[in-house]
Design a protein around this motif. Structure first.
Motif, PDB file in Angstrom:
ATOM      1  N   LEU A   1       4.411 -19.147  10.294  1.00 17.78           N
ATOM      2  CA  LEU A   1       3.287 -20.044  10.540  1.00 17.78           C
ATOM      3  C   LEU A   1       2.034 -19.570   9.813  1.00 17.78           C
ATOM      4  N   PHE A   2       1.789 -18.259   9.791  1.00 16.83           N
ATOM      5  CA  PHE A   2       0.638 -17.726   9.057  1.00 16.83           C
ATOM      6  C   PHE A   2       0.752 -18.019   7.569  1.00 16.83           C
ATOM      7  N   GLY A   3       1.973 -17.954   7.053  1.00 16.27           N
ATOM      8  CA  GLY A   3       2.165 -18.276   5.649  1.00 16.27           C
ATOM      9  C   GLY A   3       1.836 -19.729   5.336  1.00 16.27           C
ATOM     10  N   LEU A   4       2.021 -20.601   6.316  1.00 19.51           N
ATOM     11  CA  LEU A   4       1.692 -22.012   6.118  1.00 19.51           C
ATOM     12  C   LEU A   4       0.220 -22.310   6.371  1.00 19.51           C
ATOM     13  N   TRP A   5      -0.455 -21.466   7.155  1.00 19.45           N
ATOM     14  CA  TRP A   5      -1.850 -21.735   7.485  1.00 19.45           C
ATOM     15  C   TRP A   5      -2.792 -21.529   6.305  1.00 19.45           C
ATOM     16  N   LEU A   6      -2.481 -20.601   5.395  1.00 18.53           N
ATOM     17  CA  LEU A   6      -3.388 -20.324   4.283  1.00 18.53           C
ATOM     18  C   LEU A   6      -3.681 -21.562   3.442  1.00 18.53           C
ATOM     19  N   PRO A   7      -2.660 -22.286   2.962  1.00 20.31           N
ATOM     20  CA  PRO A   7      -2.984 -23.501   2.199  1.00 20.31           C
ATOM     21  C   PRO A   7      -3.645 -24.581   3.052  1.00 20.31           C
ATOM     22  N   ILE A   8      -3.297 -24.647   4.328  1.00 22.28           N
ATOM     23  CA  ILE A   8      -3.916 -25.643   5.206  1.00 22.28           C
ATOM     24  C   ILE A   8      -5.399 -25.338   5.386  1.00 22.28           C
ATOM     25  N   LEU A   9      -5.742 -24.063   5.511  1.00 22.74           N
ATOM     26  CA  LEU A   9      -7.152 -23.701   5.648  1.00 22.74           C
ATOM     27  C   LEU A   9      -7.945 -24.037   4.397  1.00 22.74           C
ATOM     28  N   VAL A  10      -7.333 -23.816   3.243  1.00 18.76           N
ATOM     29  CA  VAL A  10      -8.041 -24.137   1.997  1.00 18.76           C
ATOM     30  C   VAL A  10      -8.223 -25.638   1.849  1.00 18.76           C
ATOM     31  N   SER A  11      -7.178 -26.400   2.140  1.00 16.14           N
ATOM     32  CA  SER A  11      -7.317 -27.853   1.998  1.00 16.14           C
ATOM     33  C   SER A  11      -8.169 -28.440   3.119  1.00 16.14           C
ATOM     34  N   GLY A  12      -8.168 -27.832   4.295  1.00 16.58           N
ATOM     35  CA  GLY A  12      -9.007 -28.309   5.394  1.00 16.58           C
ATOM     36  C   GLY A  12     -10.466 -27.953   5.235  1.00 16.58           C
ATOM     37  N   SER A  13     -10.750 -27.089   4.273  1.00 18.26           N
ATOM     38  CA  SER A  13     -12.143 -26.700   4.067  1.00 18.26           C
ATOM     39  C   SER A  13     -12.984 -27.837   3.495  1.00 18.26           C
ATOM     40  N   VAL A  14     -12.339 -28.895   3.027  1.00 15.00           N
ATOM     41  CA  VAL A  14     -13.089 -30.049   2.503  1.00 15.00           C
ATOM     42  C   VAL A  14     -14.009 -30.605   3.582  1.00 15.00           C
ATOM     43  N   PHE A  15     -13.489 -30.754   4.789  1.00 14.16           N
ATOM     44  CA  PHE A  15     -14.284 -31.318   5.883  1.00 14.16           C
ATOM     45  C   PHE A  15     -15.355 -30.344   6.349  1.00 14.16           C
ATOM     46  N   VAL A  16     -15.013 -29.092   6.434  1.00 13.81           N
ATOM     47  CA  VAL A  16     -15.981 -28.085   6.882  1.00 13.81           C
ATOM     48  C   VAL A  16     -17.113 -27.958   5.866  1.00 13.81           C
ATOM     49  N   GLU A  17     -16.786 -27.985   4.593  1.00 12.76           N
ATOM     50  CA  GLU A  17     -17.821 -27.906   3.566  1.00 12.76           C
ATOM     51  C   GLU A  17     -18.710 -29.141   3.583  1.00 12.76           C
ATOM     52  N   ALA A  18     -18.145 -30.286   3.902  1.00 13.74           N
ATOM     53  CA  ALA A  18     -18.961 -31.504   3.965  1.00 13.74           C
ATOM     54  C   ALA A  18     -19.896 -31.462   5.171  1.00 13.74           C
ATOM     55  N   VAL A  19     -19.414 -30.985   6.303  1.00 10.83           N
ATOM     56  CA  VAL A  19     -20.246 -30.947   7.511  1.00 10.83           C
ATOM     57  C   VAL A  19     -21.361 -29.932   7.379  1.00 10.83           C
ATOM     58  N   PHE A  20     -21.056 -28.756   6.851  1.00 11.68           N
ATOM     59  CA  PHE A  20     -22.048 -27.687   6.782  1.00 11.68           C
ATOM     60  C   PHE A  20     -22.775 -27.624   5.443  1.00 11.68           C
ATOM     61  N   ALA A  21     -22.530 -28.589   4.555  1.00 15.97           N
ATOM     62  CA  ALA A  21     -23.172 -28.651   3.237  1.00 15.97           C
ATOM     63  C   ALA A  21     -23.025 -27.329   2.503  1.00 15.97           C
ATOM     64  N   TRP A  22     -21.815 -26.799   2.544  1.00 18.51           N
ATOM     65  CA  TRP A  22     -21.513 -25.535   1.903  1.00 18.51           C
ATOM     66  C   TRP A  22     -20.759 -25.836   0.610  1.00 18.51           C
ATOM     67  N   PRO A  23     -21.285 -25.473  -0.556  1.00 21.07           N
ATOM     68  CA  PRO A  23     -20.571 -25.789  -1.799  1.00 21.07           C
ATOM     69  C   PRO A  23     -19.330 -24.913  -1.936  1.00 21.07           C
ATOM     70  N   GLY A  24     -18.236 -25.556  -2.280  1.00 22.98           N
ATOM     71  CA  GLY A  24     -16.988 -24.818  -2.433  1.00 22.98           C
ATOM     72  C   GLY A  24     -15.940 -25.669  -3.111  1.00 22.98           C
ATOM     73  N   LEU A  25     -14.712 -25.178  -3.090  1.00 19.27           N
ATOM     74  CA  LEU A  25     -13.618 -25.875  -3.749  1.00 19.27           C
ATOM     75  C   LEU A  25     -13.344 -27.232  -3.118  1.00 19.27           C
ATOM     76  N   GLY A  26     -13.461 -27.323  -1.804  1.00 20.24           N
ATOM     77  CA  GLY A  26     -13.208 -28.587  -1.122  1.00 20.24           C
ATOM     78  C   GLY A  26     -14.202 -29.662  -1.501  1.00 20.24           C
ATOM     79  N   SER A  27     -15.476 -29.315  -1.495  1.00 16.72           N
ATOM     80  CA  SER A  27     -16.481 -30.316  -1.871  1.00 16.72           C
ATOM     81  C   SER A  27     -16.404 -30.637  -3.360  1.00 16.72           C
TER      82      SER A  27
END
Length: 139
Positions: free
Chosen positions: A67-93
């Motif tokens: 499960l941890f091996g699967l969480w890493l890509p999910i966290l990176v792809s889920g960062s799109v929403f977190v970066e949009a909410v917190f106005a944090w520039p990153g790969l997701g935005s």
């Protein structure tokens, strides 16, 4: 120090979602591992409950490791929403902006990066399996 202070809420947001699911998965794996006959044998030998739980946890760790091996890509792809909410520039935005601007090369690059993370996470999970379980060998 300022960057670390502003990173606290996005990090908590990304981790809380994964922690809740991981805890439930770990609990289920542990309850299943405690039903195996070697646990009954360990108790019959007179091991303390702490030692019995340790043996059960070692065997319940492998599904959670996957499960941890699967969480890493999910966290990176889920960062799109977190970066949009917190106005944090990153790969997701950056990827979200590429979709809006129809910048296909940038979008393909982001997709290749996430796909590479999936492969890397699977590779690291396989290495962790080989290190933790003596029955699994490197080939």
């Amino acid at each position: 120090m300022d960057i670390a202070r502003h990173l606290v809420l996005p990090a908590i947001t990304l981790s809380v979602v994964s922690i809740a699911g991981t805890m439930r998965y770990q609990r289920t794996a542990m309850l299943e591992a405690l039903r195996f006959p070697y646990i009954l044998t360990a108790r019959a030998k007179g091991l303390t409950e702490r030692q019995v739980l340790w043996h059960g946890w070692r065997n319940a760790l492998f599904p959670v490791l996957t499960l941890f091996g699967l969480w890493l890509p999910i966290l990176v792809s889920g960062s799109v929403f977190v970066e949009a909410v917190f106005a944090w520039p990153g790969l997701g935005s950056l990827a979200a902006a590429a979709v809006g601007n129809r910048d296909y090369p940038l979008l393909m690059g982001a997709a290749i990066l996430v796909a590479g993370m999936v492969v890397l996470a699977g590779f690291l999970t396989d290495i962790a399996y080989a290190l933790l379980d003596p029955r699994v060998r490197f080939s």
